[in-house]
Design a protein around this motif. Sequence first.
Motif, PDB file in Angstrom:
ATOM      1  N   GLU A 187      -1.508  -2.841  20.978  1.00  0.00           N
ATOM      2  CA  GLU A 187      -2.269  -4.081  20.833  1.00  0.00           C
ATOM      3  C   GLU A 187      -1.378  -5.305  21.043  1.00  0.00           C
ATOM      4  OE1 GLU A 187      -5.414  -4.979  20.196  1.00  0.00           O
ATOM      5  OE2 GLU A 187      -6.434  -3.105  19.723  1.00  0.00           O
ATOM      6  N   ARG A 188      -0.130  -5.205  20.624  1.00  0.00           N
ATOM      7  CA  ARG A 188       0.796  -6.320  20.808  1.00  0.00           C
ATOM      8  C   ARG A 188       0.994  -6.606  22.299  1.00  0.00           C
ATOM      9  NH1 ARG A 188       5.352  -7.726  17.249  1.00  0.00           N
ATOM     10  NH2 ARG A 188       6.360  -9.538  18.203  1.00  0.00           N
ATOM     11  N   GLY A 189       1.148  -5.555  23.068  1.00  0.00           N
ATOM     12  CA  GLY A 189       1.353  -5.734  24.497  1.00  0.00           C
ATOM     13  C   GLY A 189       0.141  -6.332  25.194  1.00  0.00           C
ATOM     14  N   LEU A 190      -1.045  -5.950  24.722  1.00  0.00           N
ATOM     15  CA  LEU A 190      -2.265  -6.422  25.364  1.00  0.00           C
ATOM     16  C   LEU A 190      -2.654  -7.838  24.935  1.00  0.00           C
ATOM     17  CD1 LEU A 190      -4.514  -3.235  25.045  1.00  0.00           C
ATOM     18  CD2 LEU A 190      -3.414  -4.091  27.122  1.00  0.00           C
ATOM     19  N   ALA A 191      -2.078  -8.332  23.856  1.00  0.00           N
ATOM     20  CA  ALA A 191      -2.508  -9.611  23.286  1.00  0.00           C
ATOM     21  C   ALA A 191      -2.546 -10.753  24.296  1.00  0.00           C
ATOM     22  CB  ALA A 191      -1.632  -9.974  22.092  1.00  0.00           C
ATOM     23  N   HIS A 224     -10.223 -14.133  27.341  1.00  0.00           N
ATOM     24  CA  HIS A 224     -11.204 -14.863  26.535  1.00  0.00           C
ATOM     25  C   HIS A 224     -11.414 -16.300  27.007  1.00  0.00           C
ATOM     26  CE1 HIS A 224     -11.119 -11.451  23.846  1.00  0.00           C
ATOM     27  NE2 HIS A 224     -12.075 -12.001  23.136  1.00  0.00           N
ATOM     28  N   THR A 225     -10.583 -16.764  27.922  1.00  0.00           N
ATOM     29  CA  THR A 225     -10.796 -18.099  28.496  1.00  0.00           C
ATOM     30  C   THR A 225     -11.237 -18.030  29.952  1.00  0.00           C
ATOM     31  OG1 THR A 225      -8.458 -18.287  29.161  1.00  0.00           O
ATOM     32  CG2 THR A 225      -9.064 -19.085  26.958  1.00  0.00           C
ATOM     33  N   PRO A 268     -16.240 -16.686  35.456  1.00  0.00           N
ATOM     34  CA  PRO A 268     -17.332 -16.215  34.599  1.00  0.00           C
ATOM     35  C   PRO A 268     -16.953 -14.914  33.894  1.00  0.00           C
ATOM     36  CG  PRO A 268     -17.797 -15.638  36.876  1.00  0.00           C
ATOM     37  CD  PRO A 268     -16.534 -16.462  36.893  1.00  0.00           C
ATOM     38  N   PRO A 269     -17.479 -14.705  32.704  1.00  0.00           N
ATOM     39  CA  PRO A 269     -17.062 -13.540  31.912  1.00  0.00           C
ATOM     40  C   PRO A 269     -17.432 -12.198  32.533  1.00  0.00           C
ATOM     41  CG  PRO A 269     -18.897 -14.684  30.865  1.00  0.00           C
ATOM     42  CD  PRO A 269     -18.417 -15.572  31.963  1.00  0.00           C
ATOM     43  N   ASP A 270     -18.464 -12.177  33.379  1.00  0.00           N
ATOM     44  CA  ASP A 270     -18.862 -10.879  33.952  1.00  0.00           C
ATOM     45  C   ASP A 270     -17.789 -10.303  34.864  1.00  0.00           C
ATOM     46  OD1 ASP A 270     -19.855 -11.744  36.918  1.00  0.00           O
ATOM     47  OD2 ASP A 270     -20.454 -13.243  35.457  1.00  0.00           O
ATOM     48  N   GLU A 271     -16.840 -11.128  35.324  1.00  0.00           N
ATOM     49  CA  GLU A 271     -15.753 -10.620  36.156  1.00  0.00           C
ATOM     50  C   GLU A 271     -14.775  -9.754  35.361  1.00  0.00           C
ATOM     51  OE1 GLU A 271     -15.433 -14.101  39.596  1.00  0.00           O
ATOM     52  OE2 GLU A 271     -13.891 -13.969  38.051  1.00  0.00           O
ATOM     53  N   LEU A 272     -14.949  -9.719  34.052  1.00  0.00           N
ATOM     54  CA  LEU A 272     -14.031  -8.975  33.195  1.00  0.00           C
ATOM     55  C   LEU A 272     -14.496  -7.552  32.904  1.00  0.00           C
ATOM     56  CD1 LEU A 272     -13.399 -11.812  30.591  1.00  0.00           C
ATOM     57  CD2 LEU A 272     -11.889 -11.145  32.479  1.00  0.00           C
ATOM     58  N   VAL A 273     -15.627  -7.143  33.473  1.00  0.00           N
ATOM     59  CA  VAL A 273     -16.151  -5.805  33.178  1.00  0.00           C
ATOM     60  C   VAL A 273     -15.159  -4.731  33.610  1.00  0.00           C
ATOM     61  CG1 VAL A 273     -18.002  -4.161  33.653  1.00  0.00           C
ATOM     62  CG2 VAL A 273     -18.538  -6.579  33.286  1.00  0.00           C
ATOM     63  N   PHE A 274     -14.481  -4.948  34.735  1.00  0.00           N
ATOM     64  CA  PHE A 274     -13.487  -3.964  35.171  1.00  0.00           C
ATOM     65  C   PHE A 274     -12.352  -3.865  34.157  1.00  0.00           C
ATOM     66  CE2 PHE A 274     -15.325  -5.027  39.376  1.00  0.00           C
ATOM     67  CZ  PHE A 274     -15.678  -3.743  39.770  1.00  0.00           C
ATOM     68  N   LEU A 333     -13.743  -6.975  23.881  1.00  0.00           N
ATOM     69  CA  LEU A 333     -13.932  -7.736  25.118  1.00  0.00           C
ATOM     70  C   LEU A 333     -15.352  -7.572  25.649  1.00  0.00           C
ATOM     71  CD1 LEU A 333     -12.728  -9.578  27.212  1.00  0.00           C
ATOM     72  CD2 LEU A 333     -11.856  -7.567  28.433  1.00  0.00           C
ATOM     73  N   ALA A 334     -15.911  -6.380  25.518  1.00  0.00           N
ATOM     74  CA  ALA A 334     -17.299  -6.157  25.932  1.00  0.00           C
ATOM     75  C   ALA A 334     -18.242  -7.058  25.142  1.00  0.00           C
ATOM     76  CB  ALA A 334     -17.680  -4.691  25.753  1.00  0.00           C
ATOM     77  N   LYS A 335     -17.992  -7.157  23.842  1.00  0.00           N
ATOM     78  CA  LYS A 335     -18.819  -8.025  22.994  1.00  0.00           C
ATOM     79  C   LYS A 335     -18.669  -9.481  23.423  1.00  0.00           C
ATOM     80  CE  LYS A 335     -19.609  -9.240  18.149  1.00  0.00           C
ATOM     81  NZ  LYS A 335     -19.149  -9.044  16.745  1.00  0.00           N
ATOM     82  N   HIS A 336     -17.444  -9.877  23.749  1.00  0.00           N
ATOM     83  CA  HIS A 336     -17.203 -11.256  24.214  1.00  0.00           C
ATOM     84  C   HIS A 336     -17.990 -11.539  25.494  1.00  0.00           C
ATOM     85  CE1 HIS A 336     -15.014 -14.859  25.518  1.00  0.00           C
ATOM     86  NE2 HIS A 336     -14.908 -14.267  26.694  1.00  0.00           N
ATOM     87  N   ILE A 337     -17.976 -10.596  26.421  1.00  0.00           N
ATOM     88  CA  ILE A 337     -18.710 -10.773  27.684  1.00  0.00           C
ATOM     89  C   ILE A 337     -20.200 -10.926  27.399  1.00  0.00           C
ATOM     90  CG2 ILE A 337     -19.384  -9.654  29.844  1.00  0.00           C
ATOM     91  CD1 ILE A 337     -16.610  -8.320  29.833  1.00  0.00           C
ATOM     92  N   ALA A 338     -20.738 -10.037  26.567  1.00  0.00           N
ATOM     93  CA  ALA A 338     -22.173 -10.074  26.260  1.00  0.00           C
ATOM     94  C   ALA A 338     -22.571 -11.388  25.592  1.00  0.00           C
ATOM     95  CB  ALA A 338     -22.532  -8.894  25.361  1.00  0.00           C
TER      96      ALA A 338
END
Length: 341
Positions: free
Chosen positions: A83-87, A94-95, A98-104, A121-126
Amino acid sequence: MLLDLFHTAGEPGLVRLLLARQPMTEFFYEDPGELRALLCVLLSVGAEAEYDALASDVAAHTNIADPDAVGEVVQLLWETGGERGLAPLLAQAHTHTPPDELVFLVQELSLAGADDASARLAKHIAEHLDSPDMDTLEFVLWAFPVIGHSEAVEIVVERGLLDGLDAERHQGRESLAALVDTLCATGRREAAEKLAARAAAEADLTHLYAVASLLNTLNAHGLTDARAVLIRRAATGGELTHANSVARLIEAFLAAGATEAVEEVLRRDPLAHIDREWATEACHEALVTALRKAGAPEADAYARWARAAGKLPVEPCLPHGVRLDGGAAAPWTWAAVTEQP
């Protein structure tokens, strides 16, 4: 690597001395994968700040909307730091708009085993989708259940994003059928019924292939009210221009047990309306097959025409061969062939 060597040799002073020179600021790399060993060593020697700085640099130089680039980076950061690496990558996500580009990215996080990060991240997109089009919703509602993020699907439904779709505009593709199927498969029956009713009532009948796909979906999930509306509209008003679409519609009617709808289509004489020149061999063959299943008497005559016109391959008619019109030749004997007139 010097850091690992000094650490293994039990020389913490040398480790601190080397880190004080800020070697990260001079490190050049083309492929993030080159950093794997260094990232692992940084954490093992307790250089968390240096690890965070390098992970942030990797994230900053990654196009998180590029499915070809993001997979390798997710794997690298997750395997070296969890999780530290992904932070830093998630902070960037999260910034991103458009958020739908993050589905991949959601998919890659799940594949790497970072399930919690993927779900967040899925919840953030939705929560942040803004007036998504049909393609976006189809992809999002297909991808999230596959990964196991049903909560994100629920958020999309509860926000009423499906209500803003233009059902008529998008009937040229099979997106609506896919959406209804996903809603049913994920237990959103009420939302599926609502969308199905709109789709059945507003379907563009010039695109029978998509209409047939929608009908098959409605039939598969027992959405009988919407199915009845769509059958009635397609049978009486469907455009009969494309051979393959007509064939698919007849097949869908048969699968739904809608024999009266099949009869209505046949009464409208689809063979007089289809574009025979535009249709491919596969389209002609599909229509012949559908007509025969429907018991249409004109099926054989149409098949003969298609073969004679070179639109269908000549069927092997052993042992007697074929006539010039493509039909099977009458039985004959060698005696008849050799018989002199």
